[in-house]
Design a protein around this motif. Sequence first.
Motif, PDB file in Angstrom:
ATOM      1  N   GLY A  90       0.816  -1.210   0.000  1.00  0.00           N
ATOM      2  CA  GLY A  90       0.000   0.000   0.000  1.00  0.00           C
ATOM      3  C   GLY A  90       0.846   1.254   0.000  1.00  0.00           C
ATOM      4  N   LEU A  91       1.904   1.264   0.815  1.00  0.00           N
ATOM      5  CA  LEU A  91       2.805   2.420   0.830  1.00  0.00           C
ATOM      6  C   LEU A  91       3.508   2.591  -0.508  1.00  0.00           C
ATOM      7  CD1 LEU A  91       4.394   2.030   4.374  1.00  0.00           C
ATOM      8  CD2 LEU A  91       2.742   3.746   3.634  1.00  0.00           C
ATOM      9  N   LEU A  92       3.895   1.485  -1.115  1.00  0.00           N
ATOM     10  CA  LEU A  92       4.567   1.539  -2.412  1.00  0.00           C
ATOM     11  C   LEU A  92       3.637   2.089  -3.487  1.00  0.00           C
ATOM     12  CD1 LEU A  92       6.989   0.765  -4.258  1.00  0.00           C
ATOM     13  CD2 LEU A  92       5.850  -1.421  -4.577  1.00  0.00           C
ATOM     14  N   LEU A  93       2.386   1.664  -3.467  1.00  0.00           N
ATOM     15  CA  LEU A  93       1.435   2.114  -4.489  1.00  0.00           C
ATOM     16  C   LEU A  93       1.256   3.631  -4.458  1.00  0.00           C
ATOM     17  CD1 LEU A  93      -1.328  -0.630  -4.479  1.00  0.00           C
ATOM     18  CD2 LEU A  93       0.326  -0.132  -6.269  1.00  0.00           C
ATOM     19  N   PHE A  94       1.202   4.206  -3.255  1.00  0.00           N
ATOM     20  CA  PHE A  94       1.011   5.650  -3.170  1.00  0.00           C
ATOM     21  C   PHE A  94       2.263   6.435  -3.563  1.00  0.00           C
ATOM     22  CE2 PHE A  94      -2.416   4.273  -0.248  1.00  0.00           C
ATOM     23  CZ  PHE A  94      -3.472   4.802  -0.973  1.00  0.00           C
ATOM     24  N   ALA A  95       3.414   5.785  -3.520  1.00  0.00           N
ATOM     25  CA  ALA A  95       4.658   6.456  -3.887  1.00  0.00           C
ATOM     26  C   ALA A  95       4.964   6.350  -5.376  1.00  0.00           C
ATOM     27  CB  ALA A  95       5.812   5.863  -3.083  1.00  0.00           C
ATOM     28  N   LEU A  96       4.127   5.647  -6.133  1.00  0.00           N
ATOM     29  CA  LEU A  96       4.408   5.432  -7.550  1.00  0.00           C
ATOM     30  C   LEU A  96       4.134   6.653  -8.428  1.00  0.00           C
ATOM     31  CD1 LEU A  96       3.149   1.808  -8.085  1.00  0.00           C
ATOM     32  CD2 LEU A  96       5.488   2.611  -8.143  1.00  0.00           C
ATOM     33  N   GLY A  97       3.202   7.468  -8.031  1.00  0.00           N
ATOM     34  CA  GLY A  97       2.890   8.662  -8.819  1.00  0.00           C
ATOM     35  C   GLY A  97       2.235   8.315 -10.144  1.00  0.00           C
ATOM     36  N   ASP A  98       2.853   8.721 -11.266  1.00  0.00           N
ATOM     37  CA  ASP A  98       2.281   8.508 -12.595  1.00  0.00           C
ATOM     38  C   ASP A  98       2.257   7.035 -13.005  1.00  0.00           C
ATOM     39  OD1 ASP A  98       1.906  11.202 -12.817  1.00  0.00           O
ATOM     40  OD2 ASP A  98       3.755  11.556 -13.958  1.00  0.00           O
ATOM     41  N   GLU A  99       3.095   6.228 -12.410  1.00  0.00           N
ATOM     42  CA  GLU A  99       3.167   4.813 -12.780  1.00  0.00           C
ATOM     43  C   GLU A  99       2.107   3.968 -12.078  1.00  0.00           C
ATOM     44  OE1 GLU A  99       7.111   3.623 -11.894  1.00  0.00           O
ATOM     45  OE2 GLU A  99       8.007   4.907 -13.426  1.00  0.00           O
ATOM     46  N   LEU A 100       1.282   4.579 -11.232  1.00  0.00           N
ATOM     47  CA  LEU A 100       0.286   3.843 -10.463  1.00  0.00           C
ATOM     48  C   LEU A 100      -0.661   3.054 -11.361  1.00  0.00           C
ATOM     49  CD1 LEU A 100      -1.164   3.200  -7.776  1.00  0.00           C
ATOM     50  CD2 LEU A 100      -2.517   5.248  -8.152  1.00  0.00           C
ATOM     51  N   TRP A 101      -1.184   3.688 -12.409  1.00  0.00           N
ATOM     52  CA  TRP A 101      -2.164   3.012 -13.260  1.00  0.00           C
ATOM     53  C   TRP A 101      -1.552   1.842 -14.024  1.00  0.00           C
ATOM     54  CZ3 TRP A 101      -6.609   3.756 -11.491  1.00  0.00           C
ATOM     55  CH2 TRP A 101      -6.955   4.968 -10.928  1.00  0.00           C
ATOM     56  N   GLY A 102      -0.321   1.953 -14.435  1.00  0.00           N
ATOM     57  CA  GLY A 102       0.358   0.835 -15.097  1.00  0.00           C
ATOM     58  C   GLY A 102       0.568  -0.340 -14.163  1.00  0.00           C
ATOM     59  N   VAL A 103       0.970  -0.034 -12.944  1.00  0.00           N
ATOM     60  CA  VAL A 103       1.176  -1.098 -11.961  1.00  0.00           C
ATOM     61  C   VAL A 103      -0.160  -1.754 -11.603  1.00  0.00           C
ATOM     62  CG1 VAL A 103       1.902  -1.559  -9.576  1.00  0.00           C
ATOM     63  CG2 VAL A 103       3.285  -0.092 -11.040  1.00  0.00           C
TER      64      VAL A 103
END
Length: 144
Positions: A90-103
């Motif tokens: 969860g912490l990693l997902l919020f730190a992804l920024g623009d790459e969130l939707w790809g992940v």
Amino acid sequence: MKSTSSSHLPLWLAIIITLAMVICVRESAVIICQWAGIEKAANIVGLITMFVILITWRLLKGLPSWLTHASNTLLVDSGFAFLPVSAGAGLLLFALGDELWGVMLTIIISTLIPLWGLAILANRWLNHKNDIDKTTIDSQKGQL
């Protein structure tokens, strides 16, 4: 291999002892890994150490029933085991920024496709097993 030994400990005490064992092994692994200069390996070293300890204990004496009951209580549906992983993800997902939707798309695709394939295989296996069971039942009824 020896069978599970029995002892009569209250569940609350068994849970405290089990947690104390896990914490002691994990913290010992952290100290040893810091001393060896490989701090990032502490979790896996602790996991392997706990595995070796439990296997040795099981082969020599047999695991006590209180340990099994406490572990089952702590790990109901494996929620306790996956809590740190889920929090980290969860912490990693919020730190992804623009790459969130790809992940997120990758996670969804890599989860749904294997589940879909597994469902198809399970459906075929269950239908095939039911056909065999019906054939066996029908042939056994004919013999009576």
